[in-house]
Scaffold this active site. Structure first.
Site, PDB file in Angstrom:
ATOM      1  N   GLY A 187      34.631  85.175  31.462  1.00 26.74           N
ATOM      2  CA  GLY A 187      35.414  85.531  30.286  1.00 26.74           C
ATOM      3  C   GLY A 187      34.668  85.353  28.983  1.00 26.74           C
ATOM      4  CG  ASP A 188      32.894  81.619  27.681  1.00 23.17           C
ATOM      5  OD1 ASP A 188      33.834  81.562  26.885  1.00 23.17           O
ATOM      6  OD2 ASP A 188      32.537  80.646  28.366  1.00 23.17           O
ATOM      7  N   PRO A 189      31.277  85.871  27.911  1.00 22.31           N
ATOM      8  CG  PRO A 189      29.941  86.623  29.670  1.00 22.31           C
ATOM      9  CD  PRO A 189      30.781  85.459  29.237  1.00 22.31           C
TER      10      PRO A 189
END
Length: 427
Positions: A187-189
């Site tokens: 989910g972060d990138p």
């Protein structure tokens, strides 16, 4: 401070980057790659957690050769791969003089971005309306885990839990086993990419209207946004997606198969009848094509266990790269499952310049992921290594804000800026 090459498309924009960990820094990394001036601001007591703790144990893989060194906060690979081409400063916002300096930084910045826990900057007195007093056309990106509204807005959350809450982990894993997250905090990138894209739209809006805007990016919703087909399928059929490991829900065979050597694998996917015939030809098993269990795609899917066993018995004695090349020549999608060393040694990645060698003052020359696109007219470039903590205090505060050497010394002596952390607490 360095001027970016003329052809870099975002060279005229300045970003005051308060973000940390991965989601926000990935957004500003994309901007830095294209020439934007990124001023990464950290606190001496709450620096970016990707720098790691002040006193880490030896042997952690994030440090070169597992050795943290005297200043481990400057040697962590997690941090150093995300902050190349950025300026690094430190500043304490809980002190009046630090706040005055911060407000001057805001006044000269096009964008302010943070991914703190919801309301963190607001609790320091800096709402969007307050920040606009210092820069009326400011674009402010706030990207807490669950957004700035809703029942969950104050919850803590990191990438390690986003896949579970988005439904992604529920459909990932093997048959008969529990949910499984991916190998990275996916989910972060994705959130960082979303933020970069919407920032470009906001800059275009400001260029046309002269007005900035407030952008609320939910890290969790960025993960949910990837689940569209599965959500739609459930509404149409009432059936939840099945866990199927590395298999496909559409065609067979599709899986990862063991090869010669320790923990060596090849991925093979036959997406139509021609590819299936070519695979059978490569296996010297033409009879498989006429076998009723495998004659059609539907039959192969129903008998995937048997088919996987047959293919695995064939691949187990073959070298993954050679096998992949053979199948590709026959038009069968296939590729080796690469490990870390394989990525750095792969001829295709070398030819493309996928990894760039960057010489960090406290780490030495290492290879890092570069820029994953090639633009003929406005190419991006990695300009310098990730900053050590507070590395550019004097350049930024002196050259951009016009502070004198004595004024900067005073900030340093009073602990408002510096290069040595006093803590590593996560907001």
């Amino acid at each position: 401070m360095q001027k970016p090459p003329e052809r870099m498309p975002l060279k005229n924009y300045r970003v005051l980057d308060l973000s940390r960990i991965w989601a926000g820094p990935y957004c500003t990394k994309l901007f830095a790659d294209m020439g934007a001036e990124i001023i990464k601001m950290e606190s001496l007591s709450v620096y970016d957690s990707h720098r790691g703790p002040i006193n880490p144990a030896k042997g952690i893989a994030a440090y070169p050769d597992g050795e943290p060194g005297d200043e481990p906060w400057n040697r962590n690979g997690w941090f150093n791969c995300l902050h190349m081409s950025k300026y690094g400063v430190t500043l304490e916002l809980k002190k009046a003089e630090g706040r005055r300096v911060f407000e001057r930084l805001v006044s000269i910045s096009d964008i302010v971005i943070e991914n703190f826990r919801q309301g963190s900057l607001e609790r320091l007195g800096y709402t969007y309306e307050e920040l606009r007093k210092h820069r009326p056309d400011l674009i402010y990106v706030s990207m807490p885990a669950f957004g700035n509204t809703g029942p969950w807005k104050g919850y803590l959350g990191y990438g390690i839990g986003q896949e579970q809450l988005s439904g992604m982990a529920h459909m990932t894993g093997y048959r008969g086993e529990g949910p499984m997250k991916s190998g990275i905090n996916h989910g972060d990138p994705i959130t960082g990419s979303h933020a970069a894209g919407v920032l470009m739209a906001a800059l275009r809006h400001r260029r046309r209207t002269g007005k900035g805007m407030y952008i609320d990016v939910s890290q969790q919703e960025s993960s949910v946004a990837l689940m569209g087909p599965e959500v739609l399928a459930y509404q149409m059929t009432g059936q939840e997606p099945e866990r199927r490991g590395n298999r496909s829900g559409w065609y067979a065979p599709a899986n990862s198969y063991p090869c010669a050597g320790e923990d060596r694998w090849v991925t093979i996917a036959a997406t139509n009848q021609d590819q299936w015939r070519s695979l059978a030809q490569a296996m010297d098993a033409a009879g498989l094509v006429d076998d009723p269990r495998f004659a059609t795609n539907e039959a192969r899917r129903e008998n995937h266990d048997d088919l996987d066993q047959i293919i695995s018995e064939w691949t187990i004695g073959l070298e993954a790269y050679d096998l992949s090349s053979k199948l590709q020549r026959l038009g069968v999608p296939a590729g080796p499952v690469l490990r870390g060393p394989d990525l750095l040694q792969d001829a295709h990645y070398k030819d493309r310049g996928t990894f760039v060698t960057v010489d960090h003052p406290q780490v030495g020359p290492k290879q890092y992921p570069g820029i994953p696109w090639k633009m003929s007219a406005t190419p991006g470039v990695v300009r310098w290594p990730s900053p050590t903590l507070g590395q550019h205090n004097r350049e930024v505060y002196g050259e951009l804000l016009g502070l004198t050497g004595l004024e900067i010394d005073q900030l340093d002596q009073t602990g408002i800026i510096g290069t040595k952390p006093t803590g590593s607490r996560i907001i």
